[in-house]
Design an enzyme around this catalytic site. Structure first.
Site, mmCIF file in Angstrom:
data_model
loop_
_atom_site.group_PDB
_atom_site.id
_atom_site.type_symbol
_atom_site.label_atom_id
_atom_site.label_comp_id
_atom_site.label_asym_id
_atom_site.label_seq_id
_atom_site.Cartn_x
_atom_site.Cartn_y
_atom_site.Cartn_z
ATOM 1 C CG ASP A 309 51.455 -48.931 -25.456
ATOM 2 O OD1 ASP A 309 51.912 -48.335 -24.471
ATOM 3 O OD2 ASP A 309 51.431 -48.455 -26.611
ATOM 4 C CD GLU A 362 50.166 -46.516 -21.256
ATOM 5 O OE1 GLU A 362 50.844 -45.494 -21.067
ATOM 6 O OE2 GLU A 362 49.951 -46.991 -22.388
#
Length: 637
Positions: A309, A362
């Site tokens: 993330d 990401e």
């Protein structure tokens, strides 16, 4: 007894940032000493003046079980006899400033159910796995040339008993796995299940990096979930958050009275956008902690990959910050050089220890070579989320079709860079929450057009190069945006349009899985070529997808307006007969039924740069998949 030489070597590696299995040294582990069974404890707290283990077992009295400090290496250790599995505990730490603090174990393998915050003793190796066949298959599969479609899942809001009361991991396995398997997905991606204090952080603000959240059961209950996924042919990816951690008092913040896991410089430590703290990526012990944590989830829970993330927030010192909230690096740039080196080191370690897993970034900027190996200057991930494609397509699909011709580049631009990285095309939770509307409700037009737009969008997505990810609820056209404290609107499946959409996603996956042209050359320019990207007036694009077998080639024609076109000429590269093998406009899915039921014979007139062409019906707000047949007359007869 522990081997002293081995322990000293591990401690040396830990301080060098190279102890990849630090969770085997630190934390609470079942142990036998002088014939007595209990738990041994080890903690890194170099600034502490005193450390004790406290809990119900000693009435939270820090004088009863103090730990010993091991020389000057900042590590405290001790053994407590008669402790059993399931004992709650914390560390009582005397800071350099004379304050007592109660902290959960950074390496705790289990936690109390929130709002309680203590760690819980739990052994690592008592679960018996039954996924050997899957694990052997995983060693051999070429993920780059395989169909990969990912179902993004937040367990607590997929289905719950009532608000903030959830099923067990084992119960979720019984409910989720048959559903996702029938839809044809290859993987489940879980929003973070690392322990977190606040339900609505969705796990992205973590306190217990080594603990599967107790909201849904024990660590072995979670192992069961993964095991059952594997036995049913589903891979499991975990969202993992090494970028930052939350400031809750029992967590990592100023762990021993000083900045330990976070940067000492508050300008570098603070993430004001999220109210969290950044890990000190340049500190060797923090590197050992995080790299070991990634390996822990992959090894101890047999996970098939991690989606990392907020990578951009790690790479850039100014990410999410205003002027005055960040400082240039030593070379005058805005890159966090320590984080860049950490990411490379992490990925190298993971692929050495756990080959053939997925490491998905990401990463929302144009940082080069994110999914390239470190030895050629890359960051070392093997996949990157294609945020550019996502943003362009969502902007495009939300427009009234009458305006789309003025923004035609939004559906073609992604092919300029589609092969620069190994991409995943994501429609994730972030795009359908907090006022952004669900994917269905982003679509313009009346009820029928919304569903037609949704079907066309998904078909275009599955025809576009790149692996696929869809957030739960999208598969049946949820009207409301994702509600993180409520379960999905399952009652919508009582309505024909939503039931038909679910069937559509199932059959789209079947097409995808059956057609190598849609995935075998996903990351190669050989796998794609435009037939006509330029028909902006009618908002129509056509292109081909190739596999290694030339006979598997597919022609895809997309119409993003509600107009129907008959006898529309499409250039094709090969002579023969073409069959429409799939259309999003089928009445079976709620479409208008403007299909091409007969074989489409080629005509020897060049068109759109191809040697042949066919004439076909172009359905409204729809995508058609065509395949050349080798002996159409025999098939007709």
């Amino acid at each position: 007894m522990l081997n002293q030489a081995s322990v000293e070597h591990d401690i040396y590696l830990f301080h060098q940032g190279n102890l990849r299995y630090s969770y085997q040294l630190f934390g609470a582990h079942p142990h036998t000493e002088d014939g007595e069974e209990g738990y041994r404890f080890a903690l890194w707290a170099p600034n502490a003046k005193q450390v004790s283990v406290v809990g119900d077992f000693n009435n939270w009295n820090g004088s009863k079980h103090p730990l010993k400090k091991m020389n000057d290496n900042g590590i405290w250790y001790g053994f407590i006899p008669d402790l059993k599995e399931g004992t709650i505990y914390k560390y009582e730490i005397l800071t350099p400033h004379g304050h007592l603090r109660l902290k959960a174990d950074p390496y705790g393998f289990s936690s109390e159910l929130r709002p309680n915050t203590a760690s819980v003793t739990y052994p690592l190796n008592k679960y018996s796995w039954n996924d050997q066949q899957w694990m052997k298959r995983r060693e051999k599969i070429n993920i780059y040339e395989s169909p990969t479609s990912i179902y993004e899942l937040h367990l607590g809001s997929w289905k719950n008993i009532e608000t903030e009361v959830y099923y067990n991991y084992r119960e979720y396995a019984d409910m989720v796995i048959p559903y996702v398997k029938e839809l044809g997905y290859s993987h489940i991606e879980l929003l973070p299940i690392t322990e977190h204090p606040f339900d609505r952080s969705w796990g992205y603000q973590t306190t217990g990096y080594y603990a599967a959240t107790s909201r849904y059961g024990t660590p072995d209950d979670f192992r069961y979930f993964v095991d059952q996924c594997h036995q049913n042919g589903l891979g499991v990816i975990l969202d993992w958050v090494p970028a930052h951690f939350c400031k809750d008092e029992h967590g990592l913040r100023r762990f021993d009275g000083e900045a330990l896991y976070e940067y000492q410089d508050p300008i570098k430590a603070e993430k004001p956008q999220w109210g969290t703290l950044t890990f000190d990526f340049g500190r060797n012990e923090v590197q050992s902690f995080l790299i070991s944590n990634a390996i822990y989830w992959l090894k101890e829970f047999h996970l098939d990959g991690l989606r990392v993330d907020a990578v951009a927030s790690m790479l850039y010192l100014d990410f999410g910050k205003e002027e005055g909230q960040w400082q240039l690096n030593e070379y005058g740039g805005r890159e966090n050089l320590e984080a860049v080196e950490f990411i490379k080191k992490m990925n190298e370690a993971i692929f050495e220890e756990v080959p053939n897993v997925l490491m998905m970034a990401e990463e929302s900027t144009s940082w080069p070579l994110v999914s390239a190996p470190t030895y050629i200057g890359g960051l070392g991930f093997n996949y990157k989320w294609n945020m550019g494609w996502m943003n362009d397509m969502l902007k495009y699909i939300e427009m009234d079709p009458i305006h789309r011709k003025h923004h035609h580049n939004l559906i073609t631009f992604s092919l300029y860079y589609a092969f620069n990285e190994n991409f995943v095309l994501p429609i994730s939770h972030d795009e359908i929450v907090h006022g952004k509307k669900s994917l269905l409700n982003k679509m313009p037009g009346d009820y029928w057009k919304k569903f037609a737009n949704l079907r066309a969008f998904l078909a275009f997505m599955y025809a576009h190069p790149g692996k696929k990810l869809l957030m739960m609820g999208t598969e049946f056209g949820q009207f409301d945006e994702w509600k993180d404290l409520e379960d999905l609107d399952w009652e919508l499946l009582d309505y024909e349009s939503h039931a038909s959409t679910l069937e559509y996603v199932k059959e789209l996956h079947q097409l995808y899985n059956d057609m190598p042209a849609l995935w075998e050359l996903d990351h190669s320019e050989e796998g794609f070529f435009w037939i006509d990207p330029n028909n902006y007036e009618q908002s129509i694009v056509s292109f081909a997808r190739n596999s290694r077998n030339k006979n598997d080639q597919l022609i895809i024609v997309c119409n993003f307006t509600p107009e129907v076109y008959h006898n529309y000429k499409v250039g094709v590269p090969h002579e023969g007969s073409y069959k429409e093998v799939f259309t999003s406009d089928s009445t079976h899915f709620g479409g208008s039924g403007q299909t091409n039921g007969l074989y489409l014979e080629t005509k020897a007139d060049p068109w759109q740069g191809q040697n042949q062409h066919i004439e076909m019906t172009i359905p409204p707000l729809a995508v058609s998949f065509l395949k050349r047949t080798s002996s159409p007359k025999e098939e007709i007869e």
